[in-house]
Design a protein around this motif. Structure first.
Motif, PDB file in Angstrom:
ATOM      1  N   ASN A 141       0.813  -1.222   0.000  1.00 27.36           N
ATOM      2  CA  ASN A 141       0.000   0.000   0.000  1.00 27.36           C
ATOM      3  C   ASN A 141       0.843   1.268   0.000  1.00 27.36           C
ATOM      4  N   LYS A 163      -5.629   8.973  -9.760  1.00 23.58           N
ATOM      5  CA  LYS A 163      -6.198   7.657  -9.477  1.00 23.58           C
ATOM      6  C   LYS A 163      -7.670   7.779  -9.078  1.00 23.58           C
ATOM      7  N   LYS A 164      -8.002   8.807  -8.309  1.00 24.68           N
ATOM      8  CA  LYS A 164      -9.394   9.024  -7.894  1.00 24.68           C
ATOM      9  C   LYS A 164     -10.273   9.312  -9.108  1.00 24.68           C
ATOM     10  N   GLU A 165      -9.778  10.154 -10.030  1.00 23.39           N
ATOM     11  CA  GLU A 165     -10.520  10.459 -11.249  1.00 23.39           C
ATOM     12  C   GLU A 165     -10.723   9.217 -12.105  1.00 23.39           C
ATOM     13  N   GLU A 166      -9.718   8.349 -12.168  1.00 21.10           N
ATOM     14  CA  GLU A 166      -9.833   7.114 -12.947  1.00 21.10           C
ATOM     15  C   GLU A 166     -10.910   6.201 -12.368  1.00 21.10           C
ATOM     16  N   GLU A 167     -11.053   6.193 -11.036  1.00 22.34           N
ATOM     17  CA  GLU A 167     -12.070   5.362 -10.401  1.00 22.34           C
ATOM     18  C   GLU A 167     -13.467   5.917 -10.620  1.00 22.34           C
ATOM     19  N   ILE A 168     -13.608   7.230 -10.613  1.00 18.79           N
ATOM     20  CA  ILE A 168     -14.916   7.871 -10.712  1.00 18.79           C
ATOM     21  C   ILE A 168     -15.429   7.923 -12.144  1.00 18.79           C
ATOM     22  N   PHE A 218     -18.099   5.420 -13.615  1.00 18.36           N
ATOM     23  CA  PHE A 218     -19.394   5.510 -12.957  1.00 18.36           C
ATOM     24  C   PHE A 218     -20.136   6.770 -13.387  1.00 18.36           C
TER      25      PHE A 218
END
Length: 88
Positions: free
Chosen positions: A11, A55-60, A63
């Motif tokens: 992590n 990374k946060k933008e890639e996850e959102i 969706f």
């Protein structure tokens, strides 16, 4: 501003200036994996913060697209039903 590369082990993610070849070898020997992202930032902390944002933008993103498509699909279906009911 320097360009940073990232090394990850479990992590833990660490930013290192791209020009620091000896540091990169040290991280790889310790079991870190080099990540493909490269970011220009004033320092390592800002580079890590920018990487977290990416990374946060890639996850959102998937969706957000699916939600928009689903929303317009439902609206279209409702409009078809309303048009059929009031069109006759």
């Amino acid at each position: 501003m320097p360009e940073f590369v990232f090394f990850k082990k479990g992590n833990k993610t660490t930013a290192l200036e791209k020009s620091d070849v000896q540091g990169a070898v040290l991280f790889i020997n310790q079991g870190y994996e080099k990540q493909f992202e490269e970011i220009i930032a004033p320092d390592g902390q800002h580079a890590l913060a920018r990487l977290a944002d990416i990374k946060k933008e890639e996850e959102i993103a998937p969706f957000a697209w699916a939600t928009g498509a689903a929303f317009f699909g439902v609206i279209f279906a409702i409009m078809m039903v309303v048009g059929y009911l009031f069109g006759n």
